[in-house]
Design a protein around this motif. Structure first.
Motif, short mmCIF file in Angstrom:
data_model
loop_
_atom_site.label_atom_id
_atom_site.label_comp_id
_atom_site.label_asym_id
_atom_site.label_seq_id
_atom_site.Cartn_x
_atom_site.Cartn_y
_atom_site.Cartn_z
N ARG A 132 37.11 41.72 42.69
CA ARG A 132 38.22 41.69 44.25
C ARG A 132 39.25 42.85 43.17
O ARG A 132 39.46 42.57 41.74
CB ARG A 132 38.70 40.36 43.73
N ASP A 187 49.51 37.15 42.57
CA ASP A 187 48.14 37.32 42.48
C ASP A 187 48.40 38.62 41.25
O ASP A 187 47.81 39.22 40.61
CB ASP A 187 46.99 38.66 43.33
N LYS A 243 49.45 37.69 34.80
CA LYS A 243 50.01 38.40 36.11
C LYS A 243 50.69 39.17 36.33
O LYS A 243 50.73 40.39 37.45
CB LYS A 243 50.05 37.15 37.17
N ILE A 284 39.60 33.15 38.62
CA ILE A 284 39.32 34.69 38.52
C ILE A 284 39.75 34.63 37.09
O ILE A 284 38.38 35.59 35.94
CB ILE A 284 39.71 35.46 39.60
N GLN A 318 42.76 28.24 52.74
CA GLN A 318 42.90 28.37 51.01
C GLN A 318 43.83 26.50 50.63
O GLN A 318 44.44 26.06 50.89
CB GLN A 318 43.30 28.89 49.83
N ASN A 328 50.64 38.35 46.55
CA ASN A 328 50.31 37.44 46.49
C ASN A 328 49.56 36.88 48.43
O ASN A 328 49.86 38.39 48.75
CB ASN A 328 51.30 36.63 46.72
N LYS A 329 49.46 36.23 48.56
CA LYS A 329 48.47 35.89 49.56
C LYS A 329 49.03 36.36 51.29
O LYS A 329 50.28 36.51 50.72
CB LYS A 329 47.76 34.55 49.96
N GLY A 375 52.81 31.46 44.33
CA GLY A 375 51.97 32.02 42.96
C GLY A 375 51.53 33.46 42.80
O GLY A 375 52.39 33.64 43.82
N ALA A 377 43.86 33.69 41.25
CA ALA A 377 44.33 34.72 40.47
C ALA A 377 43.74 33.98 39.20
O ALA A 377 43.21 34.94 37.79
CB ALA A 377 45.27 35.04 40.58
N GLY A 378 44.18 32.98 38.40
CA GLY A 378 43.68 32.46 37.14
C GLY A 378 42.61 32.32 36.75
O GLY A 378 42.44 32.31 35.63
N CYS A 382 49.09 29.39 50.37
CA CYS A 382 47.66 29.31 50.14
C CYS A 382 47.52 28.49 48.93
O CYS A 382 47.92 27.23 48.71
CB CYS A 382 47.74 30.97 49.19
N MET A 435 33.90 34.70 47.00
CA MET A 435 35.24 33.95 46.72
C MET A 435 34.83 32.35 47.00
O MET A 435 35.06 31.33 47.01
CB MET A 435 35.92 34.09 48.10
P1 RI2 Z 1 46.64 30.70 40.96
C1 RI2 Z 1 44.74 33.80 45.32
O1 RI2 Z 1 44.05 34.59 45.67
C2 RI2 Z 1 46.41 32.81 45.80
O2 RI2 Z 1 46.97 34.47 46.50
C3 RI2 Z 1 47.70 32.41 45.41
O3 RI2 Z 1 48.66 32.22 45.61
C4 RI2 Z 1 46.91 33.28 43.74
O4 RI2 Z 1 45.53 33.43 43.67
C5 RI2 Z 1 47.52 33.16 42.68
O5 RI2 Z 1 46.65 31.93 41.92
P2 RI2 Z 1 42.72 34.26 46.77
O6 RI2 Z 1 42.01 34.12 44.86
O7 RI2 Z 1 46.16 31.28 39.66
O8 RI2 Z 1 42.65 32.67 46.99
O9 RI2 Z 1 48.09 30.15 40.73
O10 RI2 Z 1 42.72 35.73 47.23
O11 RI2 Z 1 45.74 29.91 41.02
#
Ligand code: RI2
Length: 314
Positions: free
Chosen positions: A59, A193, A229, A22, A155, A203-204, A191, A19-20, A124, A14
């Motif tokens: 993940r 995931d 997504k 990643i 977060q 989502n979170k 947001g 998600a974006g 989150c 992490m």
């Molecule tokens: P954006 C995050 O997951 C959170 O759950 C957040 O709401 C979601 O990704 C979307 O984030 P994690 O990777 O893509 O922190 O909008 O477990 O930035």
């Protein structure tokens, strides 16, 4: 260690999260694998699928990861090494650019859904949700943001600092204080995931409780999510896997002999609790998720994911 392994390790730990982010990191790793490949043209495709398999296995919940792999590998083509490599680099860079533009567009579109003088609650750390909030703030629509600290990885701290650095008044609360504060809130923005074909949003962990509290208090609940997504797998009835992480993120098990500690990090909010999903294509009702997925992925003849999975299993 190749670029895919380095990025995979960061995603697993992490260090790269959201998600974006990643999705963009995965596309960037495929681009770097393509650029550093030094073997014969005949081995290029297999090399790329193997790299994708390394990234896939990090993940499980956020479909942005799999959709980024799909986006790039679907566009891999060419008769020689140079053209094959070019196609991967071009597709990866296009995914990254389109993804960034989507977050910006979502901000512009979503801000119109925030009434003037709003107290906005978020959970989150979502770049898409923050984009909506900051655009609304610039338009004088936001009075204050209430954000959750978001246990166990906190977060919410990133969200609070990001918003405060832009001058937005922020009140940070513990996750379990959401219902206590809901009566002060005008709109919730979170947001995603993954968006499932029935409009459920993954989502979170804790998001669904916020949606319940918002529903009870008749507070609109908005989700900000780029279309990558949206999950094509869920169209054929596949359930979204909820990642369960190391219990030591919650507490040290040695301090709790005889106690099982569990750490699921996402939950599903049913479509009935979601007023709208803001995408870069516009604002939709969650019930339109199926149509969006069909439009985006319906023409996919062969899903590269099946082939990636074969390499992941070997
Ligand atoms: P954006 C995050 O997951 C959170 O759950 C957040 O709401 C979601 O990704 C979307 O984030 P994690 O990777 O893509 O922190 O909008 O477990 O930035």
């Amino acid at each position: 260690m190749g670029p895919a392994r380095v990025v995979a390790e960061k995603i697993r730990r992490m260090e790269i999260r959201g998600a974006g982010r990643i999705g963009r990191a995965v596309a960037g790793a495929l681009r770097d694998e393509a650029l550093s490949y030094a073997g014969p043209a005949s081995g290029f495709e297999e090399h790329m699928y193997r790299a994708a398999a390394v990234l896939l296995d990090t993940r499980p919940t956020a479909v942005s990861l799999r959709n980024a792999l799909r986006y790039v590998l679907m566009r891999m083509q060419g008769d020689d090494l140079e053209s094959l490599r070019d196609s991967v680099v071009r597709a990866a860079e296009e995914f990254i650019r389109v993804s960034r533009e989507a977050v910006e567009r979502i901000g512009r579109i979503g801000s119109g859904r925030i009434p003037k003088g709003s107290v906005v609650m978020t959970h989150c750390n979502s770049q898409a949700a923050i984009s909506v909030i900051l655009h609304a703030w610039e338009q004088g629509r936001v009075e204050m943001v209430i954000n959750t600290e978001t246990r166990p990885a906190f977060q919410g701290h990133i969200t609070a600092r990001t918003l405060a650095s832009k001058g937005v008044p922020v009140t940070m609360i513990i996750d379990s204080a959401v219902r206590y504060f809901m009566k002060e809130v005008d709109v919730v923005v979170v947001g995603a995931d993954t968006v499932a074909s029935n409009g459920a949003v993954i989502n979170k962990i804790g998001t669904s409780q916020i949606a319940l509290a918002a529903n009870e208090a008749r507070v609109p609940f908005l989700v900000a999510a780029e279309t990558y997504k949206f999950s094509p797998e869920t169209m054929i009835g596949k359930l979204v896997e909820i990642e369960e992480r190391d219990p030591r993120e919650v507490a040290n098990p040695e301090d709790f002999p005889g106690v099982r500690i569990r750490n699921p990090v996402f939950d599903a909010t049913p479509p009935e609790y979601i007023d709208a999903i803001v995408t870069e294509m516009g604002v939709i009702s969650p019930h339109m998720a199926y149509d969006i997925i069909k439009e985006l992925f319906g023409s996919m003849h062969q899903d590269p994911l099946a082939k990636i999975q074969r390499f992941a299993n070997h």
